[in-house]
Enzyme design. Structure first.
Site, short mmCIF file in Angstrom:
data_model
loop_
_atom_site.label_atom_id
_atom_site.label_comp_id
_atom_site.label_asym_id
_atom_site.label_seq_id
_atom_site.Cartn_x
_atom_site.Cartn_y
_atom_site.Cartn_z
CG HIS A 4 -1.72 -1.18 1.23
ND1 HIS A 4 -2.74 -1.67 0.70
CD2 HIS A 4 -1.35 -2.56 2.14
CE1 HIS A 4 -3.21 -2.90 1.35
NE2 HIS A 4 -2.41 -3.06 2.11
CB SER A 57 12.96 22.41 -15.02
OG SER A 57 12.01 23.67 -15.21
CE LYS A 60 10.89 19.81 -10.73
NZ LYS A 60 9.78 19.84 -11.52
CD GLU A 73 8.52 12.27 -15.69
OE1 GLU A 73 8.29 12.69 -14.55
OE2 GLU A 73 9.25 13.15 -16.67
#
Ligand code: ARG
Length: 475
Positions: free
Chosen positions: A163, A284, A290, A297
């Site tokens: 979980h 970024s 970043k 992704e």
């Protein structure tokens, strides 16, 4: 107005009183994508022609001309000198037309006893057989990266989750090998699908077979097929093998999407479990701090594409009457796209896994939070003859106490633990400690270091066997 596309007359156009319109030509042509199958089409044509001459259906002189002409065309295609024409609809008619251009009348005999319907089904199977082998080889290399990384980290503690909550401490190696298990099943699935890919439809002609005395087994042997598709109607219309392979590929991408999701989480500041070398990340344009995990992704995104291909193919086949229908021309783009996507994803992940390093301190510290050895304490009490449910309740109380006192389980003094149960002795601490917990799970499938090493050995042997099998099968 003359239609520039219809200058070349099609093999089937003699009965037609007017040329096909340009829009129809564009709509129905498949050459833009099925030219990918050209070398397989030529390979199958040569095998077919060889059989025709062996059975004296064509002369050996014609066969020689056909073979040399086709080999010449193969070279033209390889050197990108072949002039593909939409007016000639597909890969088959383009090649046949060029053959007739080069060798004249002998070229017109190649199509004896066959149809584009059994031709395309054969080409697709030849193509897929090669692609399965290439993908299986890459899967093997990926699995090798997993075991190499696991070997280096059979002592690296990480929190195991259920979980997405810290559950029990595990070996990082164990987590890596869970992915190896997934990819090894993918390999099994593809190997199994290959058995049904490697059957030959050629000889089924349009759908009912042919009146010429062909020798299908001879062609199958030349082309290295294991056996024949035994019903001509089914042979020209069956695309189960395309669906099966794409479904296996969709599952490969599901596995990549799960792995990617974890890598993305692990790279986030909140987890900080791994470092991925800079070549796999991008920055970024606005936020200088970043480092984005673009590759995982994208892989997560691309899994949607391959699942889409599978759904397209299932829908394509649903309710299709026997035998061949032009619908089937639509099988190629989703299949090619799925194959290419999986191929590219495998290539990049082989490198990515090699370049992924765990931040061992962060992982260990995350593993010690969240009372992950509570189960070990319950197991300890069970071994002292307390029924598991009672032990579970006792440990819940101990965990509550630990939370209130802001202590980890290992920090609770023995005298305090004994207030909950007098059966708890000094030796309890070795079970509450992370490595102790991990190494106590010492059975097949468990996370103990010794098991990991046994597992790695077994997997290594299996991968070598697989690579050997793929190379042996290669045609
Ligand atoms: N381009 C067709 C396909 O991809 C080849 C078979 C065409 N057969 C026909 N009778 N039109 O399926």
């Amino acid at each position: 107005m003359t239609n520039p596309l219809s200058k070349k007359s099609k093999a089937w156009s003699a009965r037609f009183s007017e040329p096909v319109s340009e829009t129809v030509q564009k709509y129905t042509a498949s050459v833009a994508f099925d030219k990918k199958l050209a070398t397989y089409d030529i390979q199958a044509s040569i095998a077919h022609a060889e059989m025709l001459q062996h059975k004296k259906i064509i002369s050996s002189n014609d066969y020689k001309k056909i073979k040399n002409g086709l080999l010449k065309i193969k070279l033209e295609i390889e050197k990108e000198k072949f002039n593909w024409s939409i007016a000639l609809e597909d890969v088959h008619l383009n090649i046949e037309n060029r053959l007739i251009e080069i060798i004249g009348d002998a070229g017109k005999k190649l199509h004896t006893g066959r149809s584009r319907n059994d031709q395309i089904a054969t080409d697709l199977r030849l193509y897929l057989r090669d692609e399965i082998d290439a993908i299986r080889l890459k899967l093997s290399f990926l699995r090798i990266e997993f075991i190499k990384k696991a070997e280096a980290h059979s002592n690296t503690v990480m929190p195991g989750f259920t979980h997405l909550q810290v559950a029990q401490p595990i070996n990082f190696a164990h987590h890596l090998l869970a992915y190896e298990s997934m990819f090894s099943r993918d390999d099994e699935r593809l190997a199994d699908a290959r058995k049904r890919v490697n059957r030959m439809p050629l000889g089924s002609a349009a759908m009912a077979g042919t009146s010429f005395p062909i020798d299908r087994m001879r062609v199958a042997k030349t082309l290295n097929f294991d056996s024949l598709c035994e019903n001509s109607l089914d042979a020209v219309s069956d695309r189960d093998f395309v669906i099966e392979v794409t479904s296996s590929l969709a599952i490969v991408m599901i596995h990549f999407s799960r792995l990617s999701e974890e890598i993305i989480l692990w790279m986030s500041n909140n987890f900080n479990f791994i470092t991925l070398s800079d070549k796999f990340c991008t920055g970024s344009s606005i936020m200088p701090q970043k480092k984005n995990p673009d590759v995982p992704e994208l892989a997560r995104g691309k899994s949607g594409r391959v699942i889409g291909s599978l759904v397209t193919l299932l829908t394509l086949m649903k309710s299709q009457p026997l035998a061949y229908n032009k619908d089937n021309q639509e099988d190629k783009e989703p299949l090619f796209d799925a194959v290419e996507t999986v191929n590219n994803t495998l290539t990049i992940f082989i490198e990515l896994i090699e370049n992924m390093e765990p931040n061992t301190e962060e992982m260990r510290s995350a593993a010690s939070k969240g009372y992950p050895t509570a189960t070990d304490l319950a197991d300890y009490l069970v071994k002292k003859n307390i029924p598991f449910r009672e032990a579970h309740e006792l440990v819940s109380k101990i965990v509550n106490y630990a939370i209130k006192s802001n202590l980890t389980l290992i920090e609770i003094p023995l005298t305090k633990l004994q207030k909950f149960s007098t059966l708890i002795q000094k030796d309890v601490y070795k079970f509450l400690e992370l490595n102790g917990s991990i190494n106590s799970r010492n059975h097949i499938g468990g996370t103990a270091k010794g098991q990991i090493h046994k597992q790695i050995k077994k997997i290594h042997k299996n991968i070598l066997k697989t690579i050997h099998e793929i190379k042996r099968q290669k045609t």
